[in-house]
Design an enzyme around this catalytic site. Sequence first.
Site, mmCIF file in Angstrom:
data_model
loop_
_atom_site.group_PDB
_atom_site.id
_atom_site.type_symbol
_atom_site.label_atom_id
_atom_site.label_comp_id
_atom_site.label_asym_id
_atom_site.label_seq_id
_atom_site.Cartn_x
_atom_site.Cartn_y
_atom_site.Cartn_z
ATOM 1 N N ASP A 31 -15.576 -21.357 -30.853
ATOM 2 C CA ASP A 31 -14.977 -21.171 -32.185
ATOM 3 C C ASP A 31 -15.725 -20.024 -32.860
ATOM 4 O OD1 ASP A 31 -13.313 -23.453 -34.214
ATOM 5 O OD2 ASP A 31 -14.174 -21.619 -35.042
ATOM 6 N N THR A 144 4.202 -24.708 -31.998
ATOM 7 C CA THR A 144 4.635 -25.374 -33.225
ATOM 8 C C THR A 144 6.134 -25.658 -33.177
ATOM 9 O OG1 THR A 144 4.852 -25.107 -35.617
ATOM 10 C CG2 THR A 144 4.834 -23.090 -34.342
ATOM 11 N N SER A 179 8.046 -17.914 -40.230
ATOM 12 C CA SER A 179 7.054 -17.027 -40.886
ATOM 13 C C SER A 179 6.409 -16.149 -39.821
ATOM 14 C CB SER A 179 5.955 -17.872 -41.546
ATOM 15 O OG SER A 179 5.176 -18.498 -40.531
ATOM 16 N N TYR A 181 3.392 -16.261 -39.063
ATOM 17 C CA TYR A 181 2.560 -17.192 -38.271
ATOM 18 C C TYR A 181 3.402 -17.845 -37.180
ATOM 19 C CZ TYR A 181 1.278 -21.835 -36.859
ATOM 20 O OH TYR A 181 1.094 -22.958 -36.088
ATOM 21 N N HIS A 182 4.529 -18.440 -37.567
ATOM 22 C CA HIS A 182 5.353 -19.131 -36.570
ATOM 23 C C HIS A 182 5.828 -18.138 -35.494
ATOM 24 C CE1 HIS A 182 5.705 -22.127 -39.943
ATOM 25 N NE2 HIS A 182 5.641 -22.985 -38.949
ATOM 26 N N LYS A 185 3.445 -17.682 -32.671
ATOM 27 C CA LYS A 185 3.504 -18.755 -31.658
ATOM 28 C C LYS A 185 4.629 -18.479 -30.654
ATOM 29 C CE LYS A 185 0.357 -21.665 -33.304
ATOM 30 N NZ LYS A 185 -0.826 -22.092 -32.582
ATOM 31 N N VAL A 211 0.780 -32.093 -38.957
ATOM 32 C CA VAL A 211 -0.179 -33.181 -38.717
ATOM 33 C C VAL A 211 -0.661 -33.739 -40.059
ATOM 34 C CG1 VAL A 211 -2.355 -33.809 -37.605
ATOM 35 C CG2 VAL A 211 -0.941 -31.968 -36.638
#
Length: 382
Positions: A31, A144, A179, A181-182, A185, A211
Amino acid sequence: MRILIAGGDGFCGWPTALHFSQRGHEVAIVDSLIRRKWDEELGTQSLTPIRTLEERVAAWRELTGKEIQVYIGDLTDWSVVERVFREFQPEAIVHYAEQRSAPYSMIDREHAVFTQVNNVVGTLNVLYAIKEITPDCHLIKLGTMGEYGTPNIDIEEGYIRIQHKGREDVLPYPKQPFSFYHLSKVHDSHNIMFCCKAWGIRATDLNQGVVYGLWTDETRLDERLYNRVDYDGVFGTALNRFCIQAAVGHELTVYGKGGQTRGFLDIRDTVQCIELAAMHPADHGEFRVFNQFTEQFSVLELAERVQRVAQQMGLRAEIAHLPNPRVEKEEHYYNAIHTKLVDLGLKPHLLSDELIRDLIQTAMKYRDRVRFEVIKPNATWR
Ligand code: NAD
Ligand code: USQ
């Protein structure tokens, strides 16, 4: 199993690392700790007090005698990925290490570019590491449900059989992400699918829903193991946000009409699903897609449910319909298939009033940590 948790300091990653370690697997975390810097950038912090990764791992060692190896580094840096794969030789990698907020990716050009570079380049490096260093390693990648959008037909698990001009094929399900972000993915999914075909990599793409919750058996053991939970307008997600809003006397922020329907799951089921995917790996060359959620709800349904429980606890919990900062359908058909993980043995923890009450109580305990001014949404899509 030697299992590498990329993004193991985050909301899903930390409980996953503890869960595998508890079951006797050899666990390492990689990380960059960048999530903690985004809190600083946004002037927010986890509702729950969380320790540094070093302190978390030391507490786990002290309590259980189990070791979790830690690598601090950025997956977009090939030298980091190469070193981790050469040293740890993972048999499986659970890849959570991405920028995961849709609003963050929509703040401006810089945040959009950062999100896509961070996510797509990190995953590409992981794919090359598997190819060049550990070709048997099973990639368990967090995707996602938002990759699919909200089409007016049932959403299948990754693939759909299509008949066209008298011919038929099974093809990737059409993607209409919400978005930047999506979209990152979707780009990842395409890259992984290609590498499975070209190099024989084995991969499971888990299209996870939203979640909720924060506790797992392990994170509850000791204050030093507490998980993070976000409530702000950028990283906070629907149900958790509503519970925290109810606890601190903020109105419940439903965007627009609230008919937006999504798949949801309890964090305990995230961990359970990852374990099932790891214990039943994909074959070489297989690009397997599971829809990882247990129930679907509209945003308004969730707000009303939280309101009911909160009012039983003597809280006001008023629902506000805010102008929607996003561009999305507020009323639509939604039926997403999610049987593959159940077939592997998933026993869902369905949403209960008890869990909502527990979340509200946790938020009441830590209400002094909540900054009211970061709750409202501020990143807009337009
Ligand atoms: P999180 O932000 O809490 O954790 C992500 C972790 O990855 C952080 O600790 C961060 O420091 C690390 N990270 C990010 N970019 C990195 C990089 N380039 N190199 C190394 N580390 C990096 O997010 P989360 O809620 O735990 O989500 C984990 C994954 O699950 C994400 O990929 C997200 O897209 C996916 N997901 C989350 C949800 C949800 O509701 N939380 C739902 C569906 C899918
Ligand atoms: N919403 C509200 N009020 C709020 C917050 C959200 O009405 O206060 C609405 C949003 O407009 C959206 C829905 O609730 O329609 C879900 O939004 P969210 O912020 O809870 O979740 P989302 O942005 O979709 O992203 C989260 C995670 C992301 C993950 C995704 C799964 O941050 O990492 O990929 O859930 S899914 O939604 O299935 O794509």
